[in-house]
Design a protein around this motif. Structure first.
Motif, short mmCIF file in Angstrom:
data_model
loop_
_atom_site.label_atom_id
_atom_site.label_comp_id
_atom_site.label_asym_id
_atom_site.label_seq_id
_atom_site.Cartn_x
_atom_site.Cartn_y
_atom_site.Cartn_z
N CYS A 75 0.82 -1.20 0.00
CA CYS A 75 0.00 0.00 0.00
C CYS A 75 0.86 1.26 0.00
CB CYS A 75 -0.90 0.02 1.24
SG CYS A 75 -2.29 -1.14 1.15
N THR A 76 0.24 2.31 -0.43
CA THR A 76 0.84 3.64 -0.34
C THR A 76 -0.28 4.66 -0.25
OG1 THR A 76 2.20 5.29 -1.49
CG2 THR A 76 0.93 3.79 -2.87
N TRP A 77 -0.01 5.81 0.31
CA TRP A 77 -1.02 6.87 0.34
C TRP A 77 -0.90 7.78 -0.89
CZ3 TRP A 77 -4.54 5.12 3.01
CH2 TRP A 77 -4.38 4.65 4.31
N TYR A 78 0.10 7.53 -1.73
CA TYR A 78 0.31 8.38 -2.90
C TYR A 78 -0.65 7.95 -3.98
CZ TYR A 78 2.86 11.22 -6.29
OH TYR A 78 3.22 12.15 -7.22
N TRP A 79 -1.76 8.66 -4.11
CA TRP A 79 -2.85 8.19 -4.94
C TRP A 79 -2.48 8.07 -6.42
CZ3 TRP A 79 -4.75 11.33 -8.81
CH2 TRP A 79 -4.49 12.70 -8.70
N ARG A 80 -1.47 8.80 -6.83
CA ARG A 80 -1.09 8.73 -8.25
C ARG A 80 -0.50 7.38 -8.64
NH1 ARG A 80 -1.49 13.75 -10.59
NH2 ARG A 80 -1.50 15.53 -9.15
N LEU A 81 -0.15 6.57 -7.66
CA LEU A 81 0.40 5.24 -7.95
C LEU A 81 -0.69 4.20 -8.13
CD1 LEU A 81 3.52 5.14 -5.60
CD2 LEU A 81 3.42 5.64 -8.04
N PHE A 82 -1.94 4.62 -7.98
CA PHE A 82 -3.06 3.71 -8.20
C PHE A 82 -3.57 3.93 -9.62
CE2 PHE A 82 -4.05 1.88 -4.04
CZ PHE A 82 -3.17 2.60 -3.25
N GLY A 83 -3.63 2.82 -10.40
CA GLY A 83 -3.88 2.97 -11.82
C GLY A 83 -5.33 2.91 -12.24
N SER A 84 -6.16 2.16 -11.53
CA SER A 84 -7.56 2.02 -11.91
C SER A 84 -8.44 2.57 -10.80
CB SER A 84 -7.91 0.55 -12.16
OG SER A 84 -7.20 0.06 -13.26
N TRP A 85 -9.47 3.31 -11.21
CA TRP A 85 -10.34 3.98 -10.25
C TRP A 85 -11.80 3.73 -10.60
CZ3 TRP A 85 -8.65 7.21 -6.21
CH2 TRP A 85 -7.27 7.40 -6.15
N GLY A 86 -12.62 3.68 -9.55
CA GLY A 86 -14.05 3.63 -9.77
C GLY A 86 -14.59 5.04 -10.00
N GLN A 87 -15.89 5.12 -10.19
CA GLN A 87 -16.52 6.40 -10.51
C GLN A 87 -16.81 7.22 -9.26
OE1 GLN A 87 -18.17 3.63 -10.12
NE2 GLN A 87 -19.96 4.21 -8.92
N GLY A 88 -16.74 6.61 -8.10
CA GLY A 88 -16.97 7.31 -6.85
C GLY A 88 -18.40 7.18 -6.36
N THR A 89 -18.56 7.29 -5.05
CA THR A 89 -19.88 7.27 -4.44
C THR A 89 -19.90 8.36 -3.36
OG1 THR A 89 -21.57 5.88 -3.37
CG2 THR A 89 -19.28 5.47 -2.74
N GLN A 90 -21.00 9.12 -3.34
CA GLN A 90 -21.10 10.25 -2.43
C GLN A 90 -21.50 9.78 -1.03
OE1 GLN A 90 -20.66 13.78 -3.00
NE2 GLN A 90 -20.85 13.81 -0.76
N VAL A 91 -20.77 10.27 -0.05
CA VAL A 91 -21.12 10.05 1.35
C VAL A 91 -21.35 11.42 1.97
CG1 VAL A 91 -20.29 9.27 3.60
CG2 VAL A 91 -19.86 7.88 1.56
N THR A 92 -22.52 11.60 2.54
CA THR A 92 -22.86 12.87 3.19
C THR A 92 -23.27 12.59 4.62
OG1 THR A 92 -23.61 13.80 1.08
CG2 THR A 92 -24.30 14.93 3.11
N VAL A 93 -22.58 13.22 5.55
CA VAL A 93 -22.88 13.05 6.97
C VAL A 93 -23.44 14.37 7.49
CG1 VAL A 93 -22.01 12.35 9.22
CG2 VAL A 93 -20.96 11.43 7.13
N SER A 94 -24.71 14.35 7.79
CA SER A 94 -25.37 15.59 8.18
C SER A 94 -26.63 15.28 8.97
CB SER A 94 -25.73 16.41 6.94
OG SER A 94 -26.48 17.57 7.29
N SER A 95 -26.95 16.16 9.90
CA SER A 95 -28.20 16.01 10.64
C SER A 95 -29.31 16.83 9.97
CB SER A 95 -28.00 16.44 12.09
OG SER A 95 -27.49 17.76 12.15
#
Length: 124
Positions: A104-124
């Motif tokens: 693992c690494t935290w350097y996101w540019r070393l990750f080659g394939s990505w999903g489209q993303g999912t929104q997480v909203t934390v709110s009252s």
């Protein structure tokens, strides 16, 4: 076709929980390190968890340690992110990504394939 699809995002109250899923198709996750990243508006992308492919070691930044848990089910070719005790500052688009390496690494540019993303909203 290599594809990652995230699901499980939504609106949750502070203190609540969500479980995100990242389903892979077109390749097997066994030999990849898998990371979960998030990006809030106006902020840089940050890693929130990673699981290695070699020994299943998991990694978390201090901001989510003890609240988030990453796991992988190789039989289902899916990685999960269990998020508990959610806070408003966890609000962001969450992405899963693969790195063609064991570690693992935290350097996101070393990750080659990505999903489209999912929104997480934390709110009252």
């Amino acid at each position: 076709q290599v594809q990652l699809v995230e699901s499980g995002g939504g609106l949750v109250q502070p203190g609540g929980s969500l479980r995100l899923s990242c389903a892979a198709s077109g390749f097997t996750l066994d030999y990849y390190a898998i990371g979960w990243f998030r990006q809030a508006p106006g902020k840089e992308r940050e890693g929130v968890s990673c699981i290695s492919s070699s020994d299943g070691s998991t990694y978390y930044p201090d901001s989510v340690k003890g609240r988030f848990t990453i796991s992988r089910d190789n039989a289902k070719n899916t990685v999960y992110l269990q998020m508990n005790s959610l806070k408003p500052e966890d609000t962001a688009v969450y992405y899963c990504a693969t790195r063609a390496a064991y570690r693992c690494t935290w350097y996101w540019r070393l990750f080659g394939s990505w999903g489209q993303g999912t929104q997480v909203t934390v709110s009252s």
